[in-house]
Scaffold this motif. Structure first.
Motif, PDB file in Angstrom:
ATOM      1  N   LEU A  78      48.571  47.367  42.163  1.00 37.29           N
ATOM      2  CA  LEU A  78      48.374  48.753  41.751  1.00 37.29           C
ATOM      3  C   LEU A  78      47.075  48.885  41.273  1.00 37.29           C
ATOM      4  O   LEU A  78      46.530  48.026  40.562  1.00 37.29           O
ATOM      5  N   ALA A  79      46.587  50.161  41.834  1.00 38.61           N
ATOM      6  CA  ALA A  79      45.097  50.346  41.283  1.00 38.61           C
ATOM      7  C   ALA A  79      45.293  51.136  40.062  1.00 38.61           C
ATOM      8  O   ALA A  79      45.934  52.560  40.083  1.00 38.61           O
ATOM      9  N   ILE A  80      45.052  51.096  38.893  1.00 39.49           N
ATOM     10  CA  ILE A  80      45.044  51.844  37.671  1.00 39.49           C
ATOM     11  C   ILE A  80      43.988  51.783  36.801  1.00 39.49           C
ATOM     12  O   ILE A  80      43.109  50.828  36.759  1.00 39.49           O
ATOM     13  N   LEU A  81      43.856  53.010  36.161  1.00 42.25           N
ATOM     14  CA  LEU A  81      42.655  53.174  35.030  1.00 42.25           C
ATOM     15  C   LEU A  81      43.056  52.187  34.060  1.00 42.25           C
ATOM     16  O   LEU A  81      44.323  52.017  33.383  1.00 42.25           O
ATOM     17  N   GLY A  82      41.881  51.378  33.637  1.00 38.26           N
ATOM     18  CA  GLY A  82      42.044  50.866  32.447  1.00 38.26           C
ATOM     19  C   GLY A  82      42.800  51.439  31.159  1.00 38.26           C
ATOM     20  O   GLY A  82      43.476  50.841  30.312  1.00 38.26           O
TER      21      GLY A  82
END
Length: 128
Positions: A78-82
């Motif tokens: 999953l690509a997710i903002l910190g």
């Protein structure tokens, strides 16, 4: 400066915790999904804390796969903002939860523990 560079600066003694946290919150992180039917995000446990594994890029994730002896398989992530990890995902967990960034990189890893100033106070282990 990006997150990986801020981690390097912090580990080298010239970093600043505020800049590091800011870069973490702005960074798009790659979080592997567990293999199989368990669901959720890949994590490990150490010292009573659940650590969500997150990576600054695909090369760092590939090094993690290599260390785990699983470089031969395809890794879903999953690509997710910190910021979303800290503000939305961690509050949904039942146990104290932090984020371990680039854990396979001996000189480039960094832990973001579940403490006040990093995670929401309701999820922090040191909240009053």
């Amino acid at each position: 400066m990006g997150l990986a560079e801020e981690i390097t600066a912090m580990r080298g003694g010239s970093g600043h915790s505020g800049r590091l946290l800011g870069e973490f919150r702005r960074a798009v992180l790659l979080v592997p999904l567990p293999d199989g039917a368990e669901g959720g995000l890949m994590s490990g446990r150490q010292g009573g804390v659940r650590w969500i594994y997150a990576f600054t890029d695909e090369a760092a994730l590939a090094r993690f796969a290599q260390v785990r002896g699983a470089a031969h398989r395809e890794w879903e992530f999953l690509a997710i903002l910190g910021a979303r990890l800290l503000d939305e995902v961690i509050p949904e967990t039942e146990d104290p939860t932090g984020v371990a960034v680039d854990v396979a990189d001996e000189d480039g890893s960094m832990l973001f523990p579940p403490v006040v100033g990093i995670v929401p106070d309701a999820s922090a282990v040191d909240a009053a």
